[in-house]
Design a protein around this motif. Structure first.
Motif, PDB file in Angstrom:
ATOM      1  N   ARG A   5      -4.092  -1.491 -19.138  1.00 22.67           N
ATOM      2  CA  ARG A   5      -5.059  -2.467 -18.334  1.00 22.67           C
ATOM      3  C   ARG A   5      -6.201  -2.892 -19.371  1.00 22.67           C
ATOM      4  O   ARG A   5      -6.327  -4.008 -19.428  1.00 22.67           O
ATOM      5  CB  ARG A   5      -5.757  -1.702 -17.118  1.00 22.67           C
ATOM      6  CG  ARG A   5      -6.594  -2.644 -16.436  1.00 22.67           C
ATOM      7  CD  ARG A   5      -7.075  -2.030 -15.212  1.00 22.67           C
ATOM      8  NE  ARG A   5      -6.144  -1.741 -14.127  1.00 22.67           N
ATOM      9  CZ  ARG A   5      -5.749  -0.459 -13.801  1.00 22.67           C
ATOM     10  NH1 ARG A   5      -6.335   0.648 -14.433  1.00 22.67           N
ATOM     11  NH2 ARG A   5      -4.958  -0.081 -12.895  1.00 22.67           N
ATOM     12  N   SER A 300       6.332   2.123 -12.625  1.00 22.33           N
ATOM     13  CA  SER A 300       4.907   1.631 -12.187  1.00 22.33           C
ATOM     14  C   SER A 300       4.567   0.418 -13.245  1.00 22.33           C
ATOM     15  O   SER A 300       3.989  -0.337 -12.740  1.00 22.33           O
ATOM     16  CB  SER A 300       3.788   2.765 -12.314  1.00 22.33           C
ATOM     17  OG  SER A 300       2.467   2.372 -12.460  1.00 22.33           O
ATOM     18  N   LYS A 303       6.699  -2.488 -12.251  1.00 27.14           N
ATOM     19  CA  LYS A 303       6.129  -3.240 -11.028  1.00 27.14           C
ATOM     20  C   LYS A 303       4.839  -4.258 -11.560  1.00 27.14           C
ATOM     21  O   LYS A 303       4.705  -5.259 -10.947  1.00 27.14           O
ATOM     22  CB  LYS A 303       5.907  -2.185  -9.810  1.00 27.14           C
ATOM     23  CG  LYS A 303       7.464  -1.770  -9.367  1.00 27.14           C
ATOM     24  CD  LYS A 303       6.886  -1.014  -8.153  1.00 27.14           C
ATOM     25  CE  LYS A 303       8.039  -0.202  -7.443  1.00 27.14           C
ATOM     26  NZ  LYS A 303       9.058  -1.423  -6.812  1.00 27.14           N
ATOM     27  N   LYS A 304       4.051  -3.376 -12.030  1.00 27.50           N
ATOM     28  CA  LYS A 304       2.630  -4.018 -12.053  1.00 27.50           C
ATOM     29  C   LYS A 304       2.535  -5.290 -13.048  1.00 27.50           C
ATOM     30  O   LYS A 304       2.140  -6.272 -13.106  1.00 27.50           O
ATOM     31  CB  LYS A 304       1.719  -2.949 -12.604  1.00 27.50           C
ATOM     32  CG  LYS A 304       1.228  -1.954 -11.746  1.00 27.50           C
ATOM     33  CD  LYS A 304       0.074  -0.968 -12.022  1.00 27.50           C
ATOM     34  CE  LYS A 304      -0.199  -0.116 -10.812  1.00 27.50           C
ATOM     35  NZ  LYS A 304      -1.464   0.635 -11.260  1.00 27.50           N
ATOM     36  N   ASN A 308       1.929  -9.186 -12.071  1.00 27.26           N
ATOM     37  CA  ASN A 308       0.515  -9.701 -12.917  1.00 27.26           C
ATOM     38  C   ASN A 308       1.092 -10.873 -13.790  1.00 27.26           C
ATOM     39  O   ASN A 308       0.382 -11.904 -13.732  1.00 27.26           O
ATOM     40  CB  ASN A 308      -0.033  -8.522 -13.532  1.00 27.26           C
ATOM     41  CG  ASN A 308      -0.946  -7.661 -12.851  1.00 27.26           C
ATOM     42  OD1 ASN A 308      -1.543  -7.978 -11.894  1.00 27.26           O
ATOM     43  ND2 ASN A 308      -1.108  -6.411 -13.469  1.00 27.26           N
ATOM     44  N   SER A 480      -3.061  -8.280  -6.190  1.00 29.80           N
ATOM     45  CA  SER A 480      -2.997  -7.522  -7.373  1.00 29.80           C
ATOM     46  C   SER A 480      -4.190  -6.727  -7.652  1.00 29.80           C
ATOM     47  O   SER A 480      -5.363  -7.212  -7.550  1.00 29.80           O
ATOM     48  CB  SER A 480      -3.116  -8.501  -8.737  1.00 29.80           C
ATOM     49  OG  SER A 480      -3.240  -7.935  -9.741  1.00 29.80           O
ATOM     50  N   GLU A 481      -3.805  -5.546  -7.642  1.00 28.47           N
ATOM     51  CA  GLU A 481      -4.795  -4.444  -7.817  1.00 28.47           C
ATOM     52  C   GLU A 481      -5.566  -4.388  -8.989  1.00 28.47           C
ATOM     53  O   GLU A 481      -6.807  -4.469  -9.079  1.00 28.47           O
ATOM     54  CB  GLU A 481      -4.230  -3.169  -7.976  1.00 28.47           C
ATOM     55  CG  GLU A 481      -5.147  -1.908  -8.308  1.00 28.47           C
ATOM     56  CD  GLU A 481      -4.215  -0.443  -8.407  1.00 28.47           C
ATOM     57  OE1 GLU A 481      -4.899   0.080  -9.300  1.00 28.47           O
ATOM     58  OE2 GLU A 481      -3.205  -0.402  -8.126  1.00 28.47           O
ATOM     59  N   ASP A 482      -5.095  -4.833 -10.230  1.00 32.36           N
ATOM     60  CA  ASP A 482      -5.551  -5.364 -11.373  1.00 32.36           C
ATOM     61  C   ASP A 482      -6.383  -6.443 -11.298  1.00 32.36           C
ATOM     62  O   ASP A 482      -7.743  -6.516 -11.843  1.00 32.36           O
ATOM     63  CB  ASP A 482      -4.699  -5.430 -12.480  1.00 32.36           C
ATOM     64  CG  ASP A 482      -3.810  -4.334 -12.831  1.00 32.36           C
ATOM     65  OD1 ASP A 482      -4.624  -3.188 -13.052  1.00 32.36           O
ATOM     66  OD2 ASP A 482      -2.805  -4.450 -12.814  1.00 32.36           O
TER      67      ASP A 482
END
Length: 500
Positions: A5, A300, A303-304, A308, A480-482
Protein backbone atom coordinates in the motif's frame (compact mmCIF):
# COMPACT_ATOMS: atom_id res chain seq x y z
CA UNK A 1 -0.26 -5.41 2.41
CA UNK A 2 1.47 -2.56 4.34
CA UNK A 3 4.56 -2.27 2.15
CA UNK A 4 2.46 -2.74 -0.99
CA UNK A 5 0.00 0.00 0.00
CA UNK A 6 2.68 2.49 1.02
CA UNK A 7 4.98 2.05 -1.96
CA UNK A 8 2.18 1.70 -4.51
CA UNK A 9 0.63 4.99 -3.37
CA UNK A 10 4.00 6.74 -3.66
CA UNK A 11 4.72 5.09 -7.00
CA UNK A 12 1.26 5.96 -8.32
CA UNK A 13 1.80 9.61 -7.37
CA UNK A 14 5.12 9.60 -9.22
CA UNK A 15 3.64 7.79 -12.21
CA UNK A 16 0.73 10.20 -12.56
CA UNK A 17 3.03 13.18 -12.25
CA UNK A 18 4.99 11.57 -15.07
CA UNK A 19 1.78 11.10 -17.03
CA UNK A 20 0.99 14.80 -16.58
CA UNK A 21 4.39 15.68 -18.04
CA UNK A 22 3.87 13.06 -20.74
CA UNK A 23 0.50 14.65 -21.53
CA UNK A 24 2.21 17.99 -22.06
CA UNK A 25 4.78 16.29 -24.29
CA UNK A 26 2.00 14.60 -26.28
CA UNK A 27 0.20 17.93 -26.62
CA UNK A 28 3.36 19.52 -28.02
CA UNK A 29 3.74 16.62 -30.44
CA UNK A 30 0.13 16.86 -31.65
CA UNK A 31 -0.77 20.56 -31.51
CA UNK A 32 0.11 23.16 -34.10
CA UNK A 33 2.62 22.24 -36.76
CA UNK A 34 5.76 21.64 -34.71
CA UNK A 35 5.80 17.90 -35.49
CA UNK A 36 4.05 16.13 -38.32
CA UNK A 37 1.89 13.07 -37.61
CA UNK A 38 4.55 10.99 -39.35
CA UNK A 39 7.31 12.36 -37.08
CA UNK A 40 5.20 11.59 -34.00
CA UNK A 41 4.39 8.17 -35.44
CA UNK A 42 8.12 7.56 -35.84
CA UNK A 43 8.59 8.15 -32.09
CA UNK A 44 5.94 5.54 -31.35
CA UNK A 45 7.28 2.86 -33.68
CA UNK A 46 10.92 3.41 -32.62
CA UNK A 47 9.95 2.95 -28.95
CA UNK A 48 7.94 -0.16 -29.81
CA UNK A 49 10.84 -1.69 -31.74
CA UNK A 50 13.20 -0.87 -28.87
CA UNK A 51 10.82 -2.67 -26.49
CA UNK A 52 10.82 -5.68 -28.82
CA UNK A 53 14.62 -5.66 -29.05
CA UNK A 54 14.87 -5.44 -25.28
CA UNK A 55 12.54 -8.43 -24.87
CA UNK A 56 14.55 -10.51 -27.32
CA UNK A 57 17.96 -9.49 -25.97
CA UNK A 58 17.35 -10.17 -22.27
CA UNK A 59 16.84 -13.90 -23.03
CA UNK A 60 14.46 -14.38 -20.09
CA UNK A 61 16.97 -13.17 -17.48
CA UNK A 62 14.79 -10.46 -15.94
CA UNK A 63 11.89 -12.78 -14.96
CA UNK A 64 14.50 -15.14 -13.48
CA UNK A 65 15.76 -12.25 -11.35
CA UNK A 66 12.25 -11.72 -9.96
CA UNK A 67 11.45 -15.40 -9.44
CA UNK A 68 14.67 -16.61 -7.79
CA UNK A 69 16.16 -13.57 -6.05
CA UNK A 70 14.34 -14.33 -2.74
CA UNK A 71 16.53 -17.47 -2.43
CA UNK A 72 19.68 -15.37 -2.81
CA UNK A 73 18.37 -12.69 -0.45
CA UNK A 74 17.56 -15.25 2.25
CA UNK A 75 20.78 -17.29 2.00
CA UNK A 76 23.66 -15.07 0.82
CA UNK A 77 25.19 -11.70 1.68
CA UNK A 78 24.96 -9.09 -1.07
CA UNK A 79 28.55 -9.43 -2.27
CA UNK A 80 28.06 -13.16 -2.96
CA UNK A 81 24.77 -12.87 -4.86
CA UNK A 82 25.87 -13.57 -8.42
CA UNK A 83 22.43 -13.73 -10.05
CA UNK A 84 22.40 -10.10 -11.22
CA UNK A 85 25.93 -10.32 -12.62
CA UNK A 86 25.23 -13.42 -14.65
CA UNK A 87 21.90 -12.05 -15.88
CA UNK A 88 23.64 -8.89 -17.13
CA UNK A 89 26.31 -10.84 -19.03
CA UNK A 90 23.72 -13.13 -20.65
CA UNK A 91 21.55 -10.14 -21.64
CA UNK A 92 24.49 -8.29 -23.23
CA UNK A 93 25.40 -11.39 -25.22
CA UNK A 94 21.77 -11.55 -26.36
CA UNK A 95 21.91 -7.91 -27.45
CA UNK A 96 25.05 -8.47 -29.57
CA UNK A 97 23.42 -11.50 -31.25
CA UNK A 98 20.28 -9.46 -31.95
CA UNK A 99 22.30 -6.63 -33.54
CA UNK A 100 24.07 -9.07 -35.84
CA UNK A 101 20.73 -10.64 -36.75
CA UNK A 102 19.13 -7.30 -37.69
CA UNK A 103 22.11 -6.35 -39.85
CA UNK A 104 21.70 -9.65 -41.66
CA UNK A 105 18.00 -9.01 -42.42
CA UNK A 106 18.22 -5.27 -43.05
CA UNK A 107 17.13 -5.74 -46.66
CA UNK A 108 13.82 -7.31 -45.60
CA UNK A 109 13.14 -4.46 -43.15
CA UNK A 110 13.76 -1.88 -45.88
CA UNK A 111 11.46 -3.74 -48.25
CA UNK A 112 8.56 -3.83 -45.74
CA UNK A 113 8.69 -0.22 -44.52
CA UNK A 114 10.40 1.91 -47.19
CA UNK A 115 7.21 2.69 -49.14
CA UNK A 116 4.83 3.80 -46.36
CA UNK A 117 7.33 4.60 -43.57
CA UNK A 118 10.55 6.02 -45.09
CA UNK A 119 11.38 7.92 -41.88
CA UNK A 120 11.72 4.61 -40.02
CA UNK A 121 14.34 3.41 -42.50
CA UNK A 122 16.20 6.73 -42.30
CA UNK A 123 16.45 6.65 -38.50
CA UNK A 124 16.52 2.91 -37.89
CA UNK A 125 20.01 3.10 -36.35
CA UNK A 126 18.62 5.08 -33.39
CA UNK A 127 16.94 1.91 -32.18
CA UNK A 128 20.25 0.36 -31.09
CA UNK A 129 21.29 2.81 -28.31
CA UNK A 130 17.63 3.12 -27.25
CA UNK A 131 17.36 -0.69 -26.91
CA UNK A 132 20.73 -1.17 -25.23
CA UNK A 133 20.14 1.29 -22.42
CA UNK A 134 16.54 0.19 -21.99
CA UNK A 135 17.93 -3.32 -21.46
CA UNK A 136 20.52 -2.15 -18.93
CA UNK A 137 18.01 0.01 -17.08
CA UNK A 138 15.48 -2.86 -16.91
CA UNK A 139 18.10 -5.13 -15.33
CA UNK A 140 18.77 -2.49 -12.68
CA UNK A 141 15.02 -1.97 -12.26
CA UNK A 142 14.60 -5.67 -11.44
CA UNK A 143 17.40 -5.37 -8.89
CA UNK A 144 15.69 -2.32 -7.38
CA UNK A 145 12.33 -4.12 -7.16
CA UNK A 146 14.00 -7.08 -5.45
CA UNK A 147 15.35 -4.70 -2.80
CA UNK A 148 11.93 -3.01 -2.40
CA UNK A 149 13.24 0.17 -4.05
CA UNK A 150 10.58 0.35 -6.74
CA UNK A 151 9.87 4.00 -5.92
CA UNK A 152 13.33 5.09 -7.09
CA UNK A 153 13.05 3.03 -10.28
CA UNK A 154 9.58 4.40 -11.01
CA UNK A 155 10.76 7.97 -10.39
CA UNK A 156 13.46 7.64 -13.04
CA UNK A 157 11.41 5.64 -15.54
CA UNK A 158 8.10 7.47 -15.29
CA UNK A 159 9.13 11.00 -14.32
CA UNK A 160 12.81 11.73 -15.07
CA UNK A 161 12.65 10.09 -18.50
CA UNK A 162 9.67 12.24 -19.52
CA UNK A 163 11.37 15.38 -18.19
CA UNK A 164 14.37 14.54 -20.36
CA UNK A 165 12.01 14.24 -23.35
CA UNK A 166 10.39 17.58 -22.43
CA UNK A 167 13.81 19.22 -22.40
CA UNK A 168 14.54 17.93 -25.89
CA UNK A 169 11.13 19.09 -27.18
CA UNK A 170 11.78 22.59 -25.82
CA UNK A 171 15.15 22.69 -27.58
CA UNK A 172 13.40 21.63 -30.79
CA UNK A 173 10.65 24.25 -30.45
CA UNK A 174 13.30 26.94 -29.85
CA UNK A 175 14.98 25.70 -33.05
CA UNK A 176 18.16 24.88 -31.18
CA UNK A 177 17.76 21.28 -32.39
CA UNK A 178 16.65 20.11 -35.81
CA UNK A 179 14.50 16.96 -35.96
CA UNK A 180 17.49 14.81 -36.88
CA UNK A 181 19.44 16.00 -33.83
CA UNK A 182 16.31 15.64 -31.68
CA UNK A 183 15.78 11.99 -32.59
CA UNK A 184 19.50 11.18 -32.29
CA UNK A 185 19.78 12.62 -28.77
CA UNK A 186 16.45 11.05 -27.79
CA UNK A 187 17.89 7.62 -28.68
CA UNK A 188 20.17 7.97 -25.62
CA UNK A 189 17.33 8.90 -23.26
CA UNK A 190 17.48 5.60 -21.35
CA UNK A 191 21.23 6.06 -20.81
CA UNK A 192 20.39 9.04 -18.61
CA UNK A 193 18.06 7.12 -16.26
CA UNK A 194 20.28 4.01 -16.35
CA UNK A 195 23.17 5.99 -14.88
CA UNK A 196 20.85 7.55 -12.31
CA UNK A 197 19.58 4.19 -11.05
CA UNK A 198 23.07 2.66 -11.08
CA UNK A 199 24.37 5.44 -8.83
CA UNK A 200 21.33 5.13 -6.54
CA UNK A 201 21.68 1.35 -6.07
CA UNK A 202 25.44 1.62 -5.54
CA UNK A 203 25.05 4.30 -2.87
CA UNK A 204 22.27 2.32 -1.16
CA UNK A 205 24.47 -0.81 -1.21
CA UNK A 206 21.81 -2.75 -3.09
CA UNK A 207 23.94 -3.93 -5.98
CA UNK A 208 27.16 -5.89 -6.40
CA UNK A 209 28.90 -7.56 -9.32
CA UNK A 210 30.65 -10.90 -8.92
CA UNK A 211 31.55 -13.62 -11.40
CA UNK A 212 32.08 -16.30 -8.74
CA UNK A 213 29.30 -18.89 -8.94
CA UNK A 214 27.44 -19.22 -5.64
CA UNK A 215 26.06 -22.36 -4.03
CA UNK A 216 22.52 -21.08 -4.66
CA UNK A 217 23.22 -20.77 -8.39
CA UNK A 218 24.69 -24.26 -8.55
CA UNK A 219 21.64 -25.64 -6.76
CA UNK A 220 19.02 -23.77 -8.81
CA UNK A 221 20.69 -23.37 -12.22
CA UNK A 222 18.61 -26.06 -13.96
CA UNK A 223 15.36 -24.57 -12.70
CA UNK A 224 16.53 -21.07 -13.65
CA UNK A 225 17.54 -22.19 -17.14
CA UNK A 226 14.20 -23.91 -17.66
CA UNK A 227 12.26 -20.89 -16.41
CA UNK A 228 14.41 -18.48 -18.44
CA UNK A 229 13.75 -20.31 -21.70
CA UNK A 230 10.01 -20.53 -21.16
CA UNK A 231 9.62 -16.98 -19.89
CA UNK A 232 11.71 -15.69 -22.78
CA UNK A 233 9.17 -17.23 -25.14
CA UNK A 234 6.33 -15.75 -23.10
CA UNK A 235 7.93 -12.30 -23.14
CA UNK A 236 8.56 -12.59 -26.86
CA UNK A 237 4.94 -13.53 -27.55
CA UNK A 238 3.70 -10.76 -25.23
CA UNK A 239 5.85 -8.13 -26.91
CA UNK A 240 4.77 -9.22 -30.36
CA UNK A 241 1.15 -9.08 -29.18
CA UNK A 242 1.56 -5.57 -27.77
CA UNK A 243 3.47 -4.12 -30.73
CA UNK A 244 2.21 -6.10 -33.70
CA UNK A 245 -0.53 -3.55 -34.35
CA UNK A 246 2.01 -0.71 -34.63
CA UNK A 247 4.13 -2.68 -37.08
CA UNK A 248 1.15 -3.57 -39.28
CA UNK A 249 -0.31 -0.07 -39.16
CA UNK A 250 3.06 1.49 -40.06
CA UNK A 251 3.62 -1.01 -42.86
CA UNK A 252 0.09 -1.02 -44.34
CA UNK A 253 -1.33 2.42 -43.47
CA UNK A 254 1.83 4.50 -42.91
CA UNK A 255 3.44 6.45 -40.06
CA UNK A 256 0.69 9.12 -40.04
CA UNK A 257 -1.94 6.48 -39.18
CA UNK A 258 0.44 5.04 -36.60
CA UNK A 259 0.80 8.53 -35.12
CA UNK A 260 -2.98 8.73 -34.62
CA UNK A 261 -3.04 5.21 -33.11
CA UNK A 262 -0.06 6.10 -30.89
CA UNK A 263 -1.97 9.17 -29.67
CA UNK A 264 -4.99 7.05 -28.70
CA UNK A 265 -2.70 4.44 -27.14
CA UNK A 266 -0.88 7.04 -25.07
CA UNK A 267 -4.11 8.47 -23.67
CA UNK A 268 -5.31 5.04 -22.53
CA UNK A 269 -1.86 4.22 -21.12
CA UNK A 270 -2.53 6.78 -18.38
CA UNK A 271 -4.95 4.23 -16.95
CA UNK A 272 -2.01 1.92 -16.18
CA UNK A 273 -0.66 4.09 -13.38
CA UNK A 274 -2.02 1.98 -10.49
CA UNK A 275 -0.93 -1.22 -12.27
CA UNK A 276 2.68 -0.08 -12.67
CA UNK A 277 2.93 0.93 -9.03
CA UNK A 278 1.17 -2.17 -7.67
CA UNK A 279 3.03 -4.65 -9.88
CA UNK A 280 6.39 -3.13 -9.02
CA UNK A 281 5.76 -3.75 -5.33
CA UNK A 282 3.68 -6.94 -5.60
CA UNK A 283 6.05 -9.11 -7.66
CA UNK A 284 8.72 -9.68 -4.94
CA UNK A 285 6.00 -10.02 -2.27
CA UNK A 286 4.11 -12.65 -4.28
CA UNK A 287 7.36 -14.50 -5.06
CA UNK A 288 8.20 -14.55 -1.34
CA UNK A 289 4.65 -15.71 -0.49
CA UNK A 290 4.96 -18.66 -2.89
CA UNK A 291 8.27 -19.56 -1.27
CA UNK A 292 6.60 -19.39 2.16
CA UNK A 293 3.45 -21.17 0.83
CA UNK A 294 1.32 -18.30 2.09
CA UNK A 295 -1.72 -18.67 -0.20
CA UNK A 296 -3.91 -16.39 1.92
CA UNK A 297 -1.53 -13.50 1.35
CA UNK A 298 -1.52 -14.12 -2.40
CA UNK A 299 -5.32 -14.24 -2.49
CA UNK A 300 -5.53 -10.99 -0.53
CA UNK A 301 -3.17 -9.28 -2.98
CA UNK A 302 -5.15 -10.72 -5.91
CA UNK A 303 -8.48 -9.33 -4.67
CA UNK A 304 -7.21 -5.94 -3.59
CA UNK A 305 -5.18 -5.25 -6.72
CA UNK A 306 -8.10 -6.28 -8.92
CA UNK A 307 -10.54 -3.99 -7.14
CA UNK A 308 -8.20 -1.00 -6.92
CA UNK A 309 -6.98 -1.25 -10.51
CA UNK A 310 -10.54 -1.64 -11.82
CA UNK A 311 -11.70 1.32 -9.75
CA UNK A 312 -8.90 3.70 -10.75
CA UNK A 313 -8.72 2.65 -14.41
CA UNK A 314 -12.48 2.80 -15.06
CA UNK A 315 -12.85 6.07 -13.12
CA UNK A 316 -10.03 7.68 -15.10
CA UNK A 317 -11.30 6.34 -18.42
CA UNK A 318 -14.73 7.81 -17.72
CA UNK A 319 -13.08 11.19 -17.13
CA UNK A 320 -11.00 10.87 -20.34
CA UNK A 321 -13.98 9.93 -22.52
CA UNK A 322 -16.11 12.66 -20.95
CA UNK A 323 -13.61 15.35 -21.99
CA UNK A 324 -12.18 13.92 -25.22
CA UNK A 325 -13.96 16.18 -27.72
CA UNK A 326 -13.75 19.32 -25.63
CA UNK A 327 -10.00 18.79 -25.20
CA UNK A 328 -9.46 19.30 -28.93
CA UNK A 329 -11.07 22.74 -28.75
CA UNK A 330 -9.44 23.78 -25.48
CA UNK A 331 -5.90 22.57 -26.28
CA UNK A 332 -5.97 23.25 -30.03
CA UNK A 333 -4.97 19.68 -30.83
CA UNK A 334 -4.61 18.86 -34.52
CA UNK A 335 -8.07 17.62 -35.53
CA UNK A 336 -6.53 14.83 -37.62
CA UNK A 337 -6.21 12.94 -34.32
CA UNK A 338 -10.00 12.91 -33.89
CA UNK A 339 -9.91 9.98 -36.31
CA UNK A 340 -8.70 7.91 -33.35
CA UNK A 341 -11.77 8.39 -31.12
CA UNK A 342 -13.29 4.96 -31.79
CA UNK A 343 -9.88 3.35 -31.33
CA UNK A 344 -9.54 5.25 -28.05
CA UNK A 345 -12.87 3.86 -26.79
CA UNK A 346 -11.96 0.26 -27.66
CA UNK A 347 -8.41 0.54 -26.30
CA UNK A 348 -9.77 2.05 -23.09
CA UNK A 349 -12.16 -0.84 -22.59
CA UNK A 350 -9.25 -3.22 -23.22
CA UNK A 351 -7.27 -1.58 -20.41
CA UNK A 352 -10.25 -1.87 -18.05
CA UNK A 353 -10.46 -5.61 -18.78
CA UNK A 354 -6.71 -6.10 -18.29
CA UNK A 355 -6.45 -4.10 -15.09
CA UNK A 356 -9.71 -5.34 -13.61
CA UNK A 357 -8.45 -8.93 -13.53
CA UNK A 358 -5.66 -8.01 -11.12
CA UNK A 359 -2.14 -9.43 -10.94
CA UNK A 360 -3.09 -12.76 -12.55
CA UNK A 361 0.06 -12.81 -14.68
CA UNK A 362 2.35 -12.21 -11.70
CA UNK A 363 0.60 -14.94 -9.67
CA UNK A 364 1.04 -17.50 -12.45
CA UNK A 365 4.59 -16.61 -13.48
CA UNK A 366 5.93 -16.73 -9.90
CA UNK A 367 4.17 -20.03 -9.13
CA UNK A 368 5.28 -23.57 -10.01
CA UNK A 369 2.82 -23.45 -12.90
CA UNK A 370 4.74 -20.69 -14.66
CA UNK A 371 4.64 -22.69 -17.92
CA UNK A 372 0.94 -21.84 -18.14
CA UNK A 373 2.04 -18.25 -18.76
CA UNK A 374 3.58 -19.41 -22.05
CA UNK A 375 0.47 -21.34 -23.07
CA UNK A 376 -1.93 -18.46 -22.40
CA UNK A 377 0.33 -15.91 -24.07
CA UNK A 378 0.72 -18.14 -27.13
CA UNK A 379 -3.07 -18.36 -27.25
CA UNK A 380 -3.26 -14.58 -27.13
CA UNK A 381 -0.85 -14.34 -30.05
CA UNK A 382 -2.75 -16.93 -32.08
CA UNK A 383 -5.93 -14.90 -31.69
CA UNK A 384 -4.45 -11.40 -31.91
CA UNK A 385 -2.18 -11.60 -34.95
CA UNK A 386 -4.61 -12.93 -37.57
CA UNK A 387 -7.48 -10.90 -36.12
CA UNK A 388 -5.37 -7.74 -36.13
CA UNK A 389 -4.21 -8.25 -39.69
CA UNK A 390 -7.72 -8.94 -41.00
CA UNK A 391 -9.44 -6.10 -39.16
CA UNK A 392 -6.74 -3.51 -39.96
CA UNK A 393 -7.16 -4.32 -43.64
CA UNK A 394 -10.93 -3.71 -43.38
CA UNK A 395 -11.38 -1.10 -40.61
CA UNK A 396 -7.96 0.57 -40.28
CA UNK A 397 -6.82 1.55 -36.78
CA UNK A 398 -10.32 0.88 -35.37
CA UNK A 399 -9.96 -2.74 -36.48
CA UNK A 400 -6.69 -3.02 -34.59
CA UNK A 401 -8.28 -1.65 -31.42
CA UNK A 402 -11.21 -4.07 -31.76
CA UNK A 403 -8.80 -6.98 -32.22
CA UNK A 404 -7.05 -5.97 -28.99
CA UNK A 405 -10.30 -5.88 -27.04
CA UNK A 406 -11.42 -9.31 -28.26
CA UNK A 407 -8.03 -11.00 -27.83
CA UNK A 408 -7.23 -9.60 -24.37
CA UNK A 409 -10.70 -10.45 -23.07
CA UNK A 410 -10.20 -14.10 -24.10
CA UNK A 411 -6.63 -14.04 -22.71
CA UNK A 412 -7.64 -12.78 -19.26
CA UNK A 413 -10.66 -15.08 -19.12
CA UNK A 414 -8.39 -18.11 -19.60
CA UNK A 415 -6.06 -16.95 -16.82
CA UNK A 416 -8.99 -16.22 -14.53
CA UNK A 417 -10.36 -19.74 -15.01
CA UNK A 418 -6.94 -21.35 -14.48
CA UNK A 419 -6.28 -19.57 -11.17
CA UNK A 420 -9.84 -20.31 -10.02
CA UNK A 421 -9.58 -24.03 -10.80
CA UNK A 422 -5.98 -24.61 -9.71
CA UNK A 423 -5.66 -22.36 -6.64
CA UNK A 424 -9.33 -21.81 -5.73
CA UNK A 425 -8.78 -18.04 -5.98
CA UNK A 426 -10.73 -15.42 -7.87
CA UNK A 427 -10.39 -11.62 -7.63
CA UNK A 428 -13.99 -10.43 -7.78
CA UNK A 429 -16.30 -9.50 -4.91
CA UNK A 430 -19.60 -7.63 -4.55
CA UNK A 431 -17.51 -4.44 -4.55
CA UNK A 432 -16.50 -5.19 -8.14
CA UNK A 433 -20.15 -5.00 -9.15
CA UNK A 434 -20.49 -1.68 -7.29
CA UNK A 435 -17.63 -0.18 -9.33
CA UNK A 436 -19.24 -1.35 -12.58
CA UNK A 437 -22.50 0.36 -11.55
CA UNK A 438 -21.11 3.59 -10.07
CA UNK A 439 -18.74 4.66 -12.88
CA UNK A 440 -21.26 4.46 -15.79
CA UNK A 441 -23.92 6.14 -13.65
CA UNK A 442 -21.60 9.05 -12.82
CA UNK A 443 -20.58 9.37 -16.46
CA UNK A 444 -24.21 9.43 -17.63
CA UNK A 445 -25.14 12.05 -15.04
CA UNK A 446 -22.26 14.35 -16.01
CA UNK A 447 -22.59 13.86 -19.79
CA UNK A 448 -26.36 14.09 -20.23
CA UNK A 449 -27.38 16.45 -17.42
CA UNK A 450 -24.56 19.02 -17.43
CA UNK A 451 -23.80 21.41 -20.30
CA UNK A 452 -21.80 24.63 -20.65
CA UNK A 453 -21.79 27.68 -22.90
CA UNK A 454 -18.35 26.83 -24.29
CA UNK A 455 -15.98 23.82 -24.33
CA UNK A 456 -13.84 25.03 -21.41
CA UNK A 457 -16.71 25.67 -18.99
CA UNK A 458 -18.51 22.52 -20.09
CA UNK A 459 -15.38 20.44 -19.41
CA UNK A 460 -15.00 22.04 -15.96
CA UNK A 461 -18.67 21.58 -14.98
CA UNK A 462 -18.93 18.01 -16.29
CA UNK A 463 -15.63 16.96 -14.73
CA UNK A 464 -16.59 18.48 -11.37
CA UNK A 465 -19.92 16.66 -11.30
CA UNK A 466 -18.34 13.36 -12.38
CA UNK A 467 -15.46 13.50 -9.88
CA UNK A 468 -17.47 14.76 -6.89
CA UNK A 469 -20.39 12.38 -7.45
CA UNK A 470 -18.07 9.44 -8.06
CA UNK A 471 -15.89 10.19 -5.02
CA UNK A 472 -18.94 10.63 -2.78
CA UNK A 473 -20.44 7.29 -3.81
CA UNK A 474 -17.12 5.38 -3.67
CA UNK A 475 -16.19 6.70 -0.22
CA UNK A 476 -19.69 6.57 1.29
CA UNK A 477 -20.30 3.00 0.14
CA UNK A 478 -16.73 2.05 1.20
CA UNK A 479 -16.06 0.40 -2.13
CA UNK A 480 -12.29 0.29 -1.58
CA UNK A 481 -10.63 -0.04 1.80
CA UNK A 482 -7.47 1.54 0.39
CA UNK A 483 -9.36 4.55 -1.03
CA UNK A 484 -10.99 5.25 2.34
CA UNK A 485 -7.69 4.78 4.14
CA UNK A 486 -6.03 7.17 1.73
CA UNK A 487 -8.71 9.76 2.54
CA UNK A 488 -8.13 9.31 6.28
CA UNK A 489 -4.37 9.67 5.80
CA UNK A 490 -4.92 12.85 3.80
CA UNK A 491 -7.19 14.34 6.46
CA UNK A 492 -4.69 13.46 9.21
CA UNK A 493 -1.86 15.12 7.30
CA UNK A 494 -3.91 18.28 6.76
CA UNK A 495 -4.82 18.36 10.46
CA UNK A 496 -1.15 17.89 11.34
CA UNK A 497 -0.19 20.85 9.15
CA UNK A 498 -2.94 23.02 10.69
CA UNK A 499 -1.79 22.19 14.24
CA UNK A 500 1.74 23.30 13.39
Amino acid sequence: MGIIRKQSITSSAIIYTGFAIGAINTWLFTTGHYFTAAEYGLMGIVLNIAQTFFTLANLGTIPVLYRFYPYYRDNLPLEKRDLFSKATIIALIGFVILCLFTFLFKGLIVQKFSTNSPLLIKYFYTIYPLSLFLLLFSLLEAQAWNHYSSVAANFLKELAWRLYTSFLIILFLLKILKYESFINIFSFSYAFIFLGLLIYLYRKRQISFTLKTSVVTRRLRKKMLSLGVFVFLVALFTMIAKNFDNFIISSVLGLSANGIFTFANYITSTMEGPQRGLVAVSVPVIAQAWKDRDLKRIESIYKKTSLNMLLFSSFLFGLIWLNFHNAFEILNINRDYLAGQTALLLLGLTKVVELGTGVNSQIIVTSRYWKVDLITTATLLCVLIPLNYLLIKTYGINGSAAANLIAYTIFNLIRYIFILVKFKMQPFTWRTLLVLMIIPACYAAAHYLVHGPNPLLEAIFQSAVYVLLGAALILTLRVSEDANRLLVMGIEKVQGIIRK
